[in-house]
Write a protein that holds these residues in place. Structure first.
Motif, PDB file in Angstrom:
ATOM      1  N   SER A 270      11.884  15.958   5.331  1.00  0.00           N
ATOM      2  CA  SER A 270      11.414  15.224   4.536  1.00  0.00           C
ATOM      3  C   SER A 270       9.461  15.827   4.687  1.00  0.00           C
ATOM      4  N   VAL A 274       8.182  16.410   0.715  1.00  0.00           N
ATOM      5  CA  VAL A 274       7.182  15.904   0.365  1.00  0.00           C
ATOM      6  C   VAL A 274       5.650  16.525  -0.234  1.00  0.00           C
ATOM      7  N   GLN A 275       5.447  18.271   0.149  1.00  0.00           N
ATOM      8  CA  GLN A 275       5.528  19.071  -0.446  1.00  0.00           C
ATOM      9  C   GLN A 275       5.461  19.759  -1.755  1.00  0.00           C
ATOM     10  N   PRO A 277       6.820  18.411  -5.288  1.00  0.00           N
ATOM     11  CA  PRO A 277       6.512  17.214  -6.336  1.00  0.00           C
ATOM     12  C   PRO A 277       7.430  17.090  -7.363  1.00  0.00           C
ATOM     13  N   MET A 280      10.957  16.553  -5.827  1.00  0.00           N
ATOM     14  CA  MET A 280      11.046  14.955  -5.155  1.00  0.00           C
ATOM     15  C   MET A 280      11.750  14.287  -6.777  1.00  0.00           C
ATOM     16  N   GLY A 326      10.155   9.143  -2.562  1.00  0.00           N
ATOM     17  CA  GLY A 326       9.924   9.148  -1.288  1.00  0.00           C
ATOM     18  C   GLY A 326       9.959   7.699  -0.241  1.00  0.00           C
ATOM     19  N   TRP A 328      11.971   6.727   2.185  1.00  0.00           N
ATOM     20  CA  TRP A 328      13.297   7.695   2.764  1.00  0.00           C
ATOM     21  C   TRP A 328      13.774   6.298   3.904  1.00  0.00           C
ATOM     22  N   THR A 498       8.503  11.479   6.547  1.00  0.00           N
ATOM     23  CA  THR A 498       7.064  11.506   6.355  1.00  0.00           C
ATOM     24  C   THR A 498       6.805  11.241   4.705  1.00  0.00           C
ATOM     25  N   LEU A 500       5.356  10.085   1.380  1.00  0.00           N
ATOM     26  CA  LEU A 500       3.858  10.695   0.137  1.00  0.00           C
ATOM     27  C   LEU A 500       2.336  10.431   1.044  1.00  0.00           C
ATOM     28  N   GLU A 501       1.864  11.195  -0.188  1.00  0.00           N
ATOM     29  CA  GLU A 501       0.437  11.685   0.235  1.00  0.00           C
ATOM     30  C   GLU A 501      -0.163   9.752  -0.732  1.00  0.00           C
ATOM     31  N   MET A 504       0.271   7.869  -4.056  1.00  0.00           N
ATOM     32  CA  MET A 504       1.383   9.054  -4.674  1.00  0.00           C
ATOM     33  C   MET A 504       2.363   7.466  -5.121  1.00  0.00           C
ATOM     34  N   GLY A 505       2.471   7.040  -5.957  1.00  0.00           N
ATOM     35  CA  GLY A 505       3.857   6.196  -6.053  1.00  0.00           C
ATOM     36  C   GLY A 505       3.786   4.685  -6.194  1.00  0.00           C
TER      37      GLY A 505
END
Length: 639
Positions: A270, A274-275, A277, A280, A326, A328, A498, A500-501, A504-505
């Motif tokens: 992950s 996540v690096q 988008p 994803m 994201g 997980w 990991t 998402l930032e 995001m989402g």
């Protein structure tokens, strides 16, 4: 506990060796193979359980068994890594695997090859354990390929039946997975080229920046590998045909373990996904489309195992949808609940087939709840979970995926949620179409030839345990709306994946969650009611609807004719190309070699006449040579 991790894969390996010896020895001792194999997997489960409880007292467990590869810059140890994610997966693999082994003792009791069968099952658990515990991508890939090889052997186990169809199905599974594995290998090579290591922990903590384009490329290549192993578009075609193997194989490989390997790999990597988008979104879109596509096919199937097979493809699509969003922990939550209720449904289907004397056509069943009460009740529980009936495990895990999808708030999030919600409606419908046609209505079989009966206790006991797990497994991930901080699995896996930032989402607030929870409940109830009412009395009403929408029914019953498309546009061109290559090899390559050889042989035939062993011939050549020499000398003097 660190020093005992190696027992998780080694015990099934030892069990496989013993079962192999029993198979070679023959005789009545082969009956012990099922108990030996089951005990080996139970031992692995016990060690996994000990490791699981040890996680609560410190950091992840780690054991380096030996230095495996050391060449140039590549150094890979045979190391096992037991953290929250791999620990949860190990429990699922060995726990559900043990129940399937026990069931198989009864299911395969009269099969002459049962010792070989249990050897293969144990080797499969060994390979799957390496896959989830491997600390590096190469070791993970060894397990990845191991489960592929064992699936080939187990799918084709009855290779001499049905005109050899199981052998063909095994080959189809093996070759399709190799296509995906090429993407996985290229992705690994790019990772090593950029980072100089394939250790997963080292990759995760590396300070070397990964360019956005390269991160997308590697992520999609790894995802290609996952589409093969976890049967996603376009490499899903192997899994439905894999039903040619014994039913416990379907439960073990295609419900609880192998097909979830791709989901596990994405969650383990992950930090890479996540690096990107873009990657994803590709994962989420393919997952949603696969879920819908497979569910539509399941609505028109008649083979009880084929319905469940396409259902598995569809549920795997949900897991990939969660990964793409994201979410997980939601994906792994569904991996766990799906392992419980889908293994239950496959084993229940095996019990039905066993009681119906190998009949698999649900249109030739009906009324079986009178004859197979335990199978009926447990199958009904599994069906309710698959359909997402409120408060079952399947409801909680599927609802979390749908909520994690829609809460992003963007247009694409609502589109993907809509596909997932429509798929949920179809899932509830075809599940209770299956339940209605199998266990309700009039008997559609000949009582003089078929005598339905309940399966032995070795087969019904695992059904009851799995039914309890399927019914109450949702406790692992209760939404906060029901219990404050009740989503245990989300908190448990937070250290292993990991996120998402931040930002995001997260477009919709939690105040919308109740609305979508109720909407999921309504979708499940409507689908269950429609499927049951249409088919509980038999197939007649459903057949009328099929006639009214004949083109659509033909399309779905024909599985969208994907196999025929592949045959026409992939397999046939490859076959013709191979024939052309063979002709080129025969006529040009072999022809050129044979021509040179022929010329040498012909020249030899001419020259060998000079050496025939007759004095007259030698005298003639000597005289001729002398004459030629004199003529040459005269010519030289004259000139």
């Amino acid at each position: 506990m660190n020093d005992l991790l190696f027992l998780i894969p080694i015990l099934p390996l030892c069990g496989a060796i013993l079962c192999g010896i029993l198979h070679a020895k023959g005789g009545t001792t082969k009956s012990l193979s099922g108990y030996i194999a089951s005990a080996a997997v139970l031992g692995s489960f016990a060690v996994s359980l000990g490791g699981f409880f040890a996680l609560g007292h410190g950091e992840a467990l780690h054991q380096v068994v030996y230095q495996w590869i050391a060449t140039g810059d590549l150094k890979v140890s045979f190391g096992l890594f037991f953290d929250n994610l791999s620990g949860f997966m190990a429990l699922v693999v060995t726990g559900v695997g043990f129940l399937i082994h026990v069931y198989s003792i009864g299911y395969m009791a009269h099969d002459e090859g049962k010792a070989k069968f249990f050897a293969y099952l144990n080797l499969f658990i060994f390979s799957m354990s390496l896959l989830v515990l491997g600390e590096s991508l190469p070791l993970l890939f060894v397990g990845w390929e191991g489960v592929g090889a064992m699936s080939y052997l187990l799918i084709g186990f009855w290779y001499d039946r049905e005109g050899g169809w199981p052998a063909v199905a095994g080959q189809k599974a093996f070759i399709t997975n190799r296509v995906g594995d090429m993407g996985f290998l290229i992705g690994m090579l790019l990772l090593f080229h950029h980072f100089g290591t394939l250790d997963i922990a080292a990759l995760k903590t590396s300070s070397i920046a990964l360019p956005a384009g390269l991160a997308t490329l590697i992520s999609i290549l790894l995802f290609v590998g996952a589409t093969g192993k976890s049967a996603q578009i376009p490499l899903f075609v192997w899994l439905p045909d894999a039903m040619a193997g014994p039913t416990p194989v379907s439960a073990l490989i295609h419900a609880a373990t192998m097909v979830t390997a791709g989901v596990y790999m994405l969650c383990r990597m992950s930090f890479l996904f996540v690096q990107s988008p873009t990657a994803m979104m590709v994962v989420a879109t393919v997952g949603a489309l696969t879920a819908f596509f497979a569910a539509s096919i399941a609505m028109a199937q008649r083979d009880i195992k084929k319905v469940l097979a396409y259902s598995t493809v569809s549920q795997l699509g949900y897991m990939f949808l969660a990964c793409g969003m994201g979410a997980w922990s939601a994906a792994i939550f569904h991996v766990g609940t799906h392992a419980f209720f889908k293994a239950l449904l496959f084993l229940g289907a095996g019990s039905v087939i066993h009681g119906m004397h190998e009949e698999q056509d649900i249109l030739k069943m009906g009324g079986l709840r009178k004859y197979m009460k335990i199978t009926y009740v447990t199958f009904l529980i599994g069906g309710l979970c698959l359909a997402g009936f409120p408060l079952t495990s399947g409801f909680f895990s599927k609802d979390e995926i749908l909520w994690e999808t829609v809460k992003g708030g963007g247009q694409i999030h609502f589109i993907l949620w809509g596909i997932g919600a429509l798929t949920a409606l179809m899932t509830a419908f075809y599940t209770f179409r299956l339940v209605g046609l199998t266990f309700f209505g009039k008997e559609r079989f000949d009582p003089a030839e078929v005598h339905p009966h309940e399966s032995p206790k070795l087969m019904t006991f695992p059904l009851m345990v799995l039914a309890a797990l399927a019914l109450f497994g949702g406790i692992m991930g209760l939404p906060d709306l029901i219990v404050k901080d009740g989503n245990w699995i989300h908190h448990f896996l937070s250290s292993s994946v990991t996120p998402l930032e931040e930002g995001m989402g997260h477009g919709l607030g939690h105040n919308y969650e109740l609305m979508f929870l109720l909407l999921s409940s309504l979708i499940a109830i409507v689908g269950i009611t429609a499927g049951f009412l249409l088919y509980a009395r038999g197939p007649s009403f459903g057949q009328k609807i099929a006639k009214m929408a004949h083109p659509i029914y033909v399309l779905l019953a024909g599985k969208w004719f994907i196999d025929q498309i592949y045959q026409a546009f992939v397999l046939t061109p490859l076959f013709l190309l191979s024939k052309l290559a063979a002709l080129f090899d025969l006529l040009v390559i072999d022809g050129l070699v044979n021509m040179i050889g022929g010329l040498a042989f012909s020249l030899g035939r001419i020259v060998r006449k000079l050496q025939d062993g007759h004095l007259q011939t030698y005298a003639l050549w000597m005289a001729g040579s002398t004459t030629a020499l004199i003529a040459w000398l005269v010519f030289q003097l004259w000139s």
